[in-house]
Design a protein around this motif. Sequence first.
Motif, PDB file in Angstrom:
ATOM      1  N   VAL A 130       0.843  -1.195   0.000  1.00 60.30           N
ATOM      2  CA  VAL A 130       0.000   0.000   0.000  1.00 60.30           C
ATOM      3  C   VAL A 130       0.876   1.242   0.000  1.00 60.30           C
ATOM      4  CG1 VAL A 130      -1.767   1.290   1.255  1.00 60.30           C
ATOM      5  CG2 VAL A 130      -1.839  -1.214   1.222  1.00 60.30           C
ATOM      6  N   ASP A 131       0.612   2.158  -0.925  1.00 60.22           N
ATOM      7  CA  ASP A 131       1.344   3.419  -1.027  1.00 60.22           C
ATOM      8  C   ASP A 131       0.663   4.463  -0.148  1.00 60.22           C
ATOM      9  OD1 ASP A 131       2.691   5.714  -1.701  1.00 60.22           O
ATOM     10  OD2 ASP A 131       2.367   5.543  -3.862  1.00 60.22           O
ATOM     11  N   PHE A 132       1.320   4.878   0.925  1.00 58.71           N
ATOM     12  CA  PHE A 132       0.774   5.881   1.835  1.00 58.71           C
ATOM     13  C   PHE A 132       0.990   7.306   1.324  1.00 58.71           C
ATOM     14  CE2 PHE A 132      -0.371   2.677   4.615  1.00 58.71           C
ATOM     15  CZ  PHE A 132      -0.810   3.140   5.847  1.00 58.71           C
ATOM     16  N   GLY A 133       1.771   7.475   0.267  1.00 56.60           N
ATOM     17  CA  GLY A 133       1.992   8.796  -0.288  1.00 56.60           C
ATOM     18  C   GLY A 133       2.961   9.650   0.479  1.00 56.60           C
ATOM     19  N   THR A 134       3.550   9.120   1.536  1.00 52.99           N
ATOM     20  CA  THR A 134       4.555   9.830   2.314  1.00 52.99           C
ATOM     21  C   THR A 134       5.398   8.802   3.035  1.00 52.99           C
ATOM     22  OG1 THR A 134       4.936  11.565   3.981  1.00 52.99           O
ATOM     23  CG2 THR A 134       3.159  10.015   4.420  1.00 52.99           C
ATOM     24  N   VAL A 135       6.586   9.178   3.441  1.00 59.97           N
ATOM     25  CA  VAL A 135       7.439   8.277   4.197  1.00 59.97           C
ATOM     26  C   VAL A 135       6.719   7.852   5.477  1.00 59.97           C
ATOM     27  CG1 VAL A 135       9.542   8.191   5.604  1.00 59.97           C
ATOM     28  CG2 VAL A 135       9.640   9.069   3.271  1.00 59.97           C
ATOM     29  N   VAL A 136       6.765   6.569   5.771  1.00 60.80           N
ATOM     30  CA  VAL A 136       6.117   6.011   6.966  1.00 60.80           C
ATOM     31  C   VAL A 136       7.173   5.322   7.813  1.00 60.80           C
ATOM     32  CG1 VAL A 136       4.447   4.330   7.828  1.00 60.80           C
ATOM     33  CG2 VAL A 136       3.915   5.682   5.792  1.00 60.80           C
ATOM     34  N   ARG A 137       7.393   5.849   8.991  1.00 67.14           N
ATOM     35  CA  ARG A 137       8.319   5.243   9.942  1.00 67.14           C
ATOM     36  C   ARG A 137       7.566   4.879  11.209  1.00 67.14           C
ATOM     37  NH1 ARG A 137      11.744   9.979  10.978  1.00 67.14           N
ATOM     38  NH2 ARG A 137      12.363   8.760  12.786  1.00 67.14           N
ATOM     39  N   LYS A 146      -8.593   1.061  12.734  1.00 68.64           N
ATOM     40  CA  LYS A 146      -9.146   2.015  11.778  1.00 68.64           C
ATOM     41  C   LYS A 146      -8.237   3.210  11.515  1.00 68.64           C
ATOM     42  CE  LYS A 146     -13.984   0.888  12.816  1.00 68.64           C
ATOM     43  NZ  LYS A 146     -15.290   1.417  13.286  1.00 68.64           N
ATOM     44  N   HIS A 147      -7.208   3.364  12.332  1.00 73.77           N
ATOM     45  CA  HIS A 147      -6.319   4.524  12.176  1.00 73.77           C
ATOM     46  C   HIS A 147      -4.868   4.097  12.355  1.00 73.77           C
ATOM     47  CE1 HIS A 147      -9.790   7.221  12.224  1.00 73.77           C
ATOM     48  NE2 HIS A 147     -10.227   6.544  13.266  1.00 73.77           N
ATOM     49  N   ALA A 148      -4.008   4.705  11.544  1.00 75.75           N
ATOM     50  CA  ALA A 148      -2.569   4.480  11.628  1.00 75.75           C
ATOM     51  C   ALA A 148      -1.902   5.709  12.221  1.00 75.75           C
ATOM     52  CB  ALA A 148      -2.000   4.204  10.240  1.00 75.75           C
ATOM     53  N   SER A 160      -3.542   8.598   9.960  1.00 77.62           N
ATOM     54  CA  SER A 160      -4.208   8.475   8.671  1.00 77.62           C
ATOM     55  C   SER A 160      -5.157   7.289   8.707  1.00 77.62           C
ATOM     56  CB  SER A 160      -3.191   8.277   7.539  1.00 77.62           C
ATOM     57  OG  SER A 160      -2.663   6.968   7.556  1.00 77.62           O
ATOM     58  N   ASP A 161      -5.914   7.140   7.634  1.00 80.88           N
ATOM     59  CA  ASP A 161      -6.697   5.934   7.419  1.00 80.88           C
ATOM     60  C   ASP A 161      -5.740   4.787   7.072  1.00 80.88           C
ATOM     61  OD1 ASP A 161      -8.978   7.392   7.841  1.00 80.88           O
ATOM     62  OD2 ASP A 161      -9.514   7.542   5.704  1.00 80.88           O
ATOM     63  N   PRO A 162      -6.224   3.545   7.081  1.00 84.66           N
ATOM     64  CA  PRO A 162      -5.345   2.417   6.771  1.00 84.66           C
ATOM     65  C   PRO A 162      -4.721   2.443   5.381  1.00 84.66           C
ATOM     66  CG  PRO A 162      -7.301   1.651   7.913  1.00 84.66           C
ATOM     67  CD  PRO A 162      -7.539   3.088   7.582  1.00 84.66           C
ATOM     68  N   ASP A 163      -5.319   3.190   4.449  1.00 82.71           N
ATOM     69  CA  ASP A 163      -4.744   3.282   3.111  1.00 82.71           C
ATOM     70  C   ASP A 163      -3.888   4.526   2.928  1.00 82.71           C
ATOM     71  OD1 ASP A 163      -6.647   5.255   3.106  1.00 82.71           O
ATOM     72  OD2 ASP A 163      -7.728   4.531   1.346  1.00 82.71           O
ATOM     73  N   SER A 365       7.251 -13.070   5.431  1.00 78.62           N
ATOM     74  CA  SER A 365       7.542 -12.023   4.449  1.00 78.62           C
ATOM     75  C   SER A 365       9.035 -11.863   4.262  1.00 78.62           C
ATOM     76  CB  SER A 365       6.930 -10.695   4.873  1.00 78.62           C
ATOM     77  OG  SER A 365       7.234  -9.672   3.938  1.00 78.62           O
ATOM     78  N   ASP A 366       9.420 -11.581   3.011  1.00 74.43           N
ATOM     79  CA  ASP A 366      10.808 -11.240   2.717  1.00 74.43           C
ATOM     80  C   ASP A 366      11.118  -9.787   3.051  1.00 74.43           C
ATOM     81  OD1 ASP A 366      11.490 -13.759   1.704  1.00 74.43           O
ATOM     82  OD2 ASP A 366      10.769 -13.262  -0.298  1.00 74.43           O
ATOM     83  N   THR A 367      10.102  -8.975   3.242  1.00 78.02           N
ATOM     84  CA  THR A 367      10.313  -7.563   3.557  1.00 78.02           C
ATOM     85  C   THR A 367      10.911  -7.426   4.948  1.00 78.02           C
ATOM     86  OG1 THR A 367       8.455  -6.885   2.192  1.00 78.02           O
ATOM     87  CG2 THR A 367       9.199  -5.321   3.861  1.00 78.02           C
ATOM     88  N   VAL A 368      11.980  -6.674   5.050  1.00 77.41           N
ATOM     89  CA  VAL A 368      12.623  -6.423   6.343  1.00 77.41           C
ATOM     90  C   VAL A 368      12.168  -5.062   6.837  1.00 77.41           C
ATOM     91  CG1 VAL A 368      14.779  -6.225   7.583  1.00 77.41           C
ATOM     92  CG2 VAL A 368      14.602  -7.804   5.664  1.00 77.41           C
ATOM     93  N   GLY A 369      11.489  -5.029   7.973  1.00 75.05           N
ATOM     94  CA  GLY A 369      10.974  -3.774   8.505  1.00 75.05           C
ATOM     95  C   GLY A 369      10.385  -3.983   9.875  1.00 75.05           C
ATOM     96  N   LEU A 370       9.561  -3.050  10.299  1.00 70.88           N
ATOM     97  CA  LEU A 370       8.944  -3.106  11.626  1.00 70.88           C
ATOM     98  C   LEU A 370       7.581  -3.789  11.538  1.00 70.88           C
ATOM     99  CD1 LEU A 370       9.017  -2.062  14.640  1.00 70.88           C
ATOM    100  CD2 LEU A 370       7.648  -0.153  13.818  1.00 70.88           C
ATOM    101  N   PRO A 371       7.381  -4.938  12.208  1.00 70.58           N
ATOM    102  CA  PRO A 371       6.080  -5.579  12.195  1.00 70.58           C
ATOM    103  C   PRO A 371       5.110  -4.923  13.175  1.00 70.58           C
ATOM    104  CG  PRO A 371       7.599  -6.880  13.498  1.00 70.58           C
ATOM    105  CD  PRO A 371       8.383  -5.714  12.945  1.00 70.58           C
ATOM    106  N   ALA A 372       3.841  -4.855  12.790  1.00 77.77           N
ATOM    107  CA  ALA A 372       2.799  -4.338  13.676  1.00 77.77           C
ATOM    108  C   ALA A 372       1.486  -4.977  13.257  1.00 77.77           C
ATOM    109  CB  ALA A 372       2.702  -2.816  13.591  1.00 77.77           C
ATOM    110  N   TYR A 373       0.566  -5.104  14.199  1.00 78.37           N
ATOM    111  CA  TYR A 373      -0.729  -5.720  13.907  1.00 78.37           C
ATOM    112  C   TYR A 373      -1.839  -4.683  13.943  1.00 78.37           C
ATOM    113  CZ  TYR A 373       0.756 -10.623  14.116  1.00 78.37           C
ATOM    114  OH  TYR A 373       1.321 -11.853  13.855  1.00 78.37           O
ATOM    115  N   ARG A 374      -2.722  -4.756  12.943  1.00 78.06           N
ATOM    116  CA  ARG A 374      -3.977  -4.008  13.005  1.00 78.06           C
ATOM    117  C   ARG A 374      -4.965  -4.758  13.869  1.00 78.06           C
ATOM    118  NH1 ARG A 374      -6.392  -2.510   7.286  1.00 78.06           N
ATOM    119  NH2 ARG A 374      -7.986  -1.657   8.674  1.00 78.06           N
ATOM    120  N   GLY A 375      -5.752  -4.047  14.683  1.00 81.32           N
ATOM    121  CA  GLY A 375      -6.715  -4.685  15.554  1.00 81.32           C
ATOM    122  C   GLY A 375      -7.848  -5.346  14.787  1.00 81.32           C
TER     123      GLY A 375
END
Length: 375
Positions: A130-137, A146-148, A160-163, A365-375
Motif C-alpha cells: 500500500v502506497d501511503f503517499g509519504t514516508v512512513v516510519r 481504523k487509524h494508523a 491516517s486511514d489504513p490506506d 515475508s521477505d520484507t525487512v521492517g517493523l512488524p505491527a498488527y492491526r486490531g
Amino acid sequence: MSAHARLRRSAAVAFVSAITAGSALLLTACDPSDADAAKAGTATPSRTAGPSHTATGSATPAGSASASATPTTAATPTASAPAQQPSASASAPARQPSAEPTKAALNLTKGTGLTISNGTRYVVMDGKVVDFGTVVRDLAWSPDGKHAAFVDGNGNLETSDPDGGHKVLVATAPAGVTWSHPTWQVYTPTAEDQSYGVPAKNNLFFTADDHGTLRLLGVPATGGTPAPIRLGTYADENPVPNPATGNLWPNVGTRNGTAVYANKGDGQVYLRDDYLRQNGGPVTKGSQPDLDDEGDIVFVRSVDGHSHLFTKDRDDRSAERDLTPHATVDYTEPAFSPDGRTIAFRAPDGIYTLPAKGGTPTKVSDTVGLPAYRG
C-alpha cells in the motif's frame, strides 16, 4: 515483595487514591537497549526519513527510528529487501521513492492483520503493498485498526486511514529533536469507572530524542502540544523513583491503557500501570517490549551473542520463557497479535511469526521492517 505483589498492591492504592483525589490523565513513548547486550535495543531515533534501528551487534532494523543509529545514503528501496536510508538534514523533507516497489516474493500477510513498514512510503499489508503517499516510519495502529500513526519524512507525528488517506498532522517536532515509535493509548471507561472519575483516553505516546536525551512524551491523538509523561513508582514502603530519561520503545496494551517501555541506561523493561493513577517500575532485564491485552510481556534479551525473544507471564512476573532458544541470528522488534496468540518479529532476512507459547518460527515475508498488527 514480588513484582506481581507490588502490582496488585499498587493497583489497590491507586483505586483508593483516585476516589479521594480524582485521577490524572498521564501520557508516555521508543526503543530500549538491554545494557547487557540486547542487540536490537540500542537504536536511536533520527530525523531523516527511515533511519534504521542500529543494534549493538549484527541486526540492523530498518523502518523505525533508532536510538544511536547514523543513517546511510540510500537507493530506492524495494518491498522485498531492507530499505537503505537517504541522508538528510534534520529540517529537510525526506526523499521519497517515485515508483511502487516490486512485490515481495514471499508475502503471507493476507488476512493476518500483520503490517510491515520499512521507512519508505510503502507498507506491506493484507497480502499487498500500500502506497501511503509519504514516508512512513514506526507505523502503529489504533486498537480498532481504523487509524494508523507514524512519523513522517519530516520527522512529524501523523495519523491516517489504513490506506494512507485523510492524513492529520498531530504534532510537529522541534528542530533538532527526533520523534520515534508512537503507540496508541485508547480506553473507554465503564459506567462504574466513570463514577470514580476515570477519564476516557485517546492518546499517542512516543519517544523524543533531544540531542541524545531520551524522554517519553504524550499527545492527544486528535492533535495538540506534546508533554512529558509522568512515570510513577510502585506503592511500596520505600519506592525508588523511575528514571525520567533514557526511556524509549513504548507499547500500550490491556483495556486500561497499561504500557511497557524500556530504559537505555539500565537495560530494564518497565511497566506503566495506568488505571486510576499511574504506578509502575522495572520488571525484567531486556529491550523492545510489547504487551498483550491480558498483560503478558514479550521482550528482547541477548543470549550467547544473539538477540532472543522472551515472554514474561502476567500472573507470575518471575516466570520467563525463551521463545527462541536456538537462535543463530538476531530476533528483534516483537509484536503481539490482537488475540495474544501469535508474536511477529524481525530477522535479518524478513518477518517471522511464532506461537506466543513457543514453537517453530514461520517466515511470512521477505520484507525487512517493523512488524505491527492491526486490531
